[in-house]
Design a protein around this motif. Structure first.
Motif, PDB file in Angstrom:
ATOM      1  N   ILE A   1      15.875  26.114  -9.967  1.00 40.65           N
ATOM      2  CA  ILE A   1      15.812  24.707 -10.344  1.00 40.65           C
ATOM      3  C   ILE A   1      17.164  24.066 -10.038  1.00 40.65           C
ATOM      4  N   MET A   2      17.122  22.781  -9.754  1.00 41.21           N
ATOM      5  CA  MET A   2      18.341  22.016  -9.539  1.00 41.21           C
ATOM      6  C   MET A   2      18.258  20.746 -10.359  1.00 41.21           C
ATOM      7  N   GLY A   3      19.398  20.244 -10.737  1.00 41.85           N
ATOM      8  CA  GLY A   3      19.371  19.082 -11.610  1.00 41.85           C
ATOM      9  C   GLY A   3      20.549  18.156 -11.426  1.00 41.85           C
TER      10      GLY A   3
ATOM     11  N   SER B   1       9.930  24.647  -6.084  1.00 39.47           N
ATOM     12  CA  SER B   1       8.978  24.197  -5.074  1.00 39.47           C
ATOM     13  C   SER B   1       8.914  22.681  -4.956  1.00 39.47           C
ATOM     14  N   GLY B   2       9.566  22.003  -5.868  1.00 40.57           N
ATOM     15  CA  GLY B   2       9.597  20.554  -5.804  1.00 40.57           C
ATOM     16  C   GLY B   2       8.395  19.849  -6.392  1.00 40.57           C
ATOM     17  N   ASP B   3       7.480  20.591  -7.021  1.00 43.57           N
ATOM     18  CA  ASP B   3       6.272  19.966  -7.542  1.00 43.57           C
ATOM     19  C   ASP B   3       6.323  19.714  -9.040  1.00 43.57           C
ATOM     20  N   ARG B   4       7.428  20.077  -9.665  1.00 41.73           N
ATOM     21  CA  ARG B   4       7.603  19.790 -11.088  1.00 41.73           C
ATOM     22  C   ARG B   4       8.981  19.184 -11.308  1.00 41.73           C
ATOM     23  N   THR B   5       8.984  18.090 -12.041  1.00 44.58           N
ATOM     24  CA  THR B   5      10.229  17.411 -12.338  1.00 44.58           C
ATOM     25  C   THR B   5      10.276  17.046 -13.819  1.00 44.58           C
ATOM     26  N   SER B   6      11.469  16.749 -14.272  1.00 38.33           N
ATOM     27  CA  SER B   6      11.665  16.344 -15.657  1.00 38.33           C
ATOM     28  C   SER B   6      12.783  15.310 -15.681  1.00 38.33           C
ATOM     29  N   TYR B   7      12.630  14.300 -16.547  1.00 42.92           N
ATOM     30  CA  TYR B   7      13.601  13.218 -16.615  1.00 42.92           C
ATOM     31  C   TYR B   7      13.999  12.926 -18.060  1.00 42.92           C
TER      32      TYR B   7
ATOM     33  N   ALA C   1      28.628   6.213 -14.911  1.00 39.21           N
ATOM     34  CA  ALA C   1      29.073   7.561 -15.263  1.00 39.21           C
ATOM     35  C   ALA C   1      29.461   8.307 -13.999  1.00 39.21           C
ATOM     36  N   VAL C   2      30.040   9.470 -14.189  1.00 40.50           N
ATOM     37  CA  VAL C   2      30.200  10.420 -13.090  1.00 40.50           C
ATOM     38  C   VAL C   2      28.951  11.288 -13.075  1.00 40.50           C
ATOM     39  N   TYR C   3      28.331  11.370 -11.923  1.00 39.56           N
ATOM     40  CA  TYR C   3      27.087  12.126 -11.785  1.00 39.56           C
ATOM     41  C   TYR C   3      27.382  13.475 -11.122  1.00 39.56           C
ATOM     42  N   TYR C   4      26.822  14.536 -11.720  1.00 44.86           N
ATOM     43  CA  TYR C   4      27.029  15.893 -11.242  1.00 44.86           C
ATOM     44  C   TYR C   4      25.687  16.529 -10.872  1.00 44.86           C
ATOM     45  N   CYS C   5      25.686  17.252  -9.752  1.00 43.40           N
ATOM     46  CA  CYS C   5      24.527  18.059  -9.436  1.00 43.40           C
ATOM     47  C   CYS C   5      24.803  19.491  -9.903  1.00 43.40           C
ATOM     48  N   ALA C   6      23.734  20.220 -10.168  1.00 43.29           N
ATOM     49  CA  ALA C   6      23.888  21.569 -10.703  1.00 43.29           C
ATOM     50  C   ALA C   6      22.712  22.437 -10.301  1.00 43.29           C
ATOM     51  N   VAL C   7      22.959  23.728 -10.269  1.00 39.62           N
ATOM     52  CA  VAL C   7      21.930  24.716  -9.959  1.00 39.62           C
ATOM     53  C   VAL C   7      21.681  25.580 -11.191  1.00 39.62           C
ATOM     54  N   GLY C   8      20.408  25.699 -11.552  1.00 46.22           N
ATOM     55  CA  GLY C   8      20.061  26.444 -12.732  1.00 46.22           C
ATOM     56  C   GLY C   8      20.104  27.949 -12.540  1.00 46.22           C
ATOM     57  N   ARG C   9      20.061  28.656 -13.651  1.00 48.46           N
ATOM     58  CA  ARG C   9      20.064  30.105 -13.622  1.00 48.46           C
ATOM     59  C   ARG C   9      18.777  30.634 -13.007  1.00 48.46           C
ATOM     60  N   VAL C  10      18.843  31.862 -12.544  1.00 47.90           N
ATOM     61  CA  VAL C  10      17.664  32.517 -11.985  1.00 47.90           C
ATOM     62  C   VAL C  10      16.564  32.548 -13.044  1.00 47.90           C
ATOM     63  N   GLY C  11      15.377  32.167 -12.640  1.00 46.34           N
ATOM     64  CA  GLY C  11      14.254  32.161 -13.568  1.00 46.34           C
ATOM     65  C   GLY C  11      14.181  30.934 -14.448  1.00 46.34           C
ATOM     66  N   GLY C  12      15.003  29.933 -14.146  1.00 48.83           N
ATOM     67  CA  GLY C  12      15.034  28.733 -14.954  1.00 48.83           C
ATOM     68  C   GLY C  12      13.779  27.886 -14.834  1.00 48.83           C
ATOM     69  N   SER C  13      13.689  26.896 -15.719  1.00 48.26           N
ATOM     70  CA  SER C  13      12.519  26.026 -15.780  1.00 48.26           C
ATOM     71  C   SER C  13      12.971  24.583 -15.938  1.00 48.26           C
TER      72      SER C  13
ATOM     73  N   LEU D   1      22.804  26.251 -19.205  1.00 52.90           N
ATOM     74  CA  LEU D   1      21.758  26.949 -18.451  1.00 52.90           C
ATOM     75  C   LEU D   1      21.881  26.725 -16.954  1.00 52.90           C
ATOM     76  N   TYR D   2      22.983  26.124 -16.545  1.00 53.40           N
ATOM     77  CA  TYR D   2      23.219  25.853 -15.133  1.00 53.40           C
ATOM     78  C   TYR D   2      24.486  26.576 -14.680  1.00 53.40           C
ATOM     79  N   ASP D   3      24.361  27.300 -13.563  1.00 53.03           N
ATOM     80  CA  ASP D   3      25.443  28.181 -13.117  1.00 53.03           C
ATOM     81  C   ASP D   3      26.456  27.504 -12.209  1.00 53.03           C
TER      82      ASP D   3
END
Length: 124
Positions: free
Chosen positions: A31-33, A52-58, A90-102, A110-112
């Protein structure tokens, strides 16, 4: 490994598109956020997307105005921001989630991996 760009100064009601280019690792299965941090405030969740890009959360504060997407062929994460408000500054940051994240994972711990941030300023 994560390079965020696309921030800037925009008037209220305007739009910006943030990009986050990943390099050095394969994040296609994670997951990325996007998160943001305003002066004097804690970093907060904005949006995330599954591998897969088919689920998002806001976050409720951006739902209906922001759209997150990813293009793994380009190793890039995007955040389309429309109808911007001064409180989006704000300052906006991108992040990559842990393996197996949701996409239910909204906590920063929860982001590495984190990008360096890009400033978004919305004037009234």
């Amino acid at each position: 490994q994560l390079q965020a760009s696309g921030g800037g100064l925009v008037q209220a009601g305007g739009s910006l598109r943030l990009s986050c280019a990943a390099s050095g690792r394969d994040f296609s299965s994670r997951i990325m956020g996007w998160f943001r941090q305003a002066p004097g405030k804690e970093r907060e969740f904005v949006a995330n997307i599954n591998w897969s890009g088919d689920r998002t959360s806001y976050a409720d504060s951006v739902k209906g105005r922001f759209t997150i997407s990813r293009d793994d062929s380009k190793n890039t994460l995007y955040l389309q921001m429309d109808s911007l408000k001064p409180e989006d500054t704000a300052v906006y940051y991108c992040a990559v989630g842990r393996v197996g994240g949701s996409v239910v994972h909204r906590l920063t711990l929860l982001y590495d991996y984190w990008g360096q941030g890009t400033q978004v300023t919305v004037s009234s």
